[in-house]
Design a protein around this motif. Sequence first.
Motif, mmCIF file in Angstrom:
data_model
loop_
_atom_site.group_PDB
_atom_site.id
_atom_site.type_symbol
_atom_site.label_atom_id
_atom_site.label_comp_id
_atom_site.label_asym_id
_atom_site.label_seq_id
_atom_site.Cartn_x
_atom_site.Cartn_y
_atom_site.Cartn_z
ATOM 1 N N SER A 217 0.843 -1.195 0.000
ATOM 2 C CA SER A 217 0.000 0.000 0.000
ATOM 3 C C SER A 217 0.879 1.247 0.000
ATOM 4 O O SER A 217 2.052 1.201 0.384
ATOM 5 N N TRP B 30 5.943 -9.710 6.240
ATOM 6 C CA TRP B 30 4.769 -10.245 6.929
ATOM 7 C C TRP B 30 4.646 -11.720 6.573
ATOM 8 O O TRP B 30 5.271 -12.197 5.644
ATOM 9 N N ARG C 49 -3.449 -11.300 3.539
ATOM 10 C CA ARG C 49 -3.429 -9.967 4.162
ATOM 11 C C ARG C 49 -4.370 -9.075 3.377
ATOM 12 O O ARG C 49 -4.281 -8.997 2.154
ATOM 13 N N ASP C 50 -5.280 -8.422 4.098
ATOM 14 C CA ASP C 50 -6.257 -7.533 3.463
ATOM 15 C C ASP C 50 -6.953 -8.231 2.296
ATOM 16 O O ASP C 50 -6.993 -7.743 1.181
ATOM 17 N N GLY D 243 -3.695 -8.205 8.645
ATOM 18 C CA GLY D 243 -4.159 -6.922 8.143
ATOM 19 C C GLY D 243 -5.555 -6.645 8.657
ATOM 20 O O GLY D 243 -5.870 -6.880 9.819
ATOM 21 N N GLY E 194 -3.811 -7.065 12.085
ATOM 22 C CA GLY E 194 -2.545 -6.410 11.788
ATOM 23 C C GLY E 194 -1.618 -7.405 11.118
ATOM 24 O O GLY E 194 -1.914 -8.597 11.047
ATOM 25 N N SER E 195 -0.502 -6.912 10.600
ATOM 26 C CA SER E 195 0.443 -7.816 9.950
ATOM 27 C C SER E 195 1.867 -7.639 10.451
ATOM 28 O O SER E 195 2.813 -8.075 9.814
#
Length: 132
Positions: free
Chosen positions: A39, A47, A72-73, A100, A117-118
């Motif tokens: 991002s 991660w 993640r996400d 995430g 979270g990561s």
Amino acid sequence: QPGAAPEVGLFAARRALRVSGDVKVREDAAVVRFDTTPSIAAGEIPWGMSEALAARGVRVGPKGQSLVLVVRDLHRNPQHVDAVEALLATRSDAILVEMGVPVCRPSRAANYIATHGSARVCAQAAAEAMRP
């Protein structure tokens, strides 16, 4: 925060963890990480779960008895949702770790961990739940 004890992050990660189903891993685990595009806000950050599981004595390799899927996400990657759902259809015992922002739990994810979270401490807290 300056002066904060290093264990504060791990304490917070443990408190944020949400676990459902059977998330215990065996001595050998195959870990499949679905890579994401960095991002703008965070950039490229390390991660995943392989290192944290190995630190708890799990042999991580391609032919593990346990299957750990790490995303993640997931909400940002519809193609990953389809791939995860397909894997879960063939391996209902798989463990899904959503790092995430956990807002996209696949319907077949019976064994599920949301880390919120990561960061490294998030992986460590999840590994503790998977291999006490």
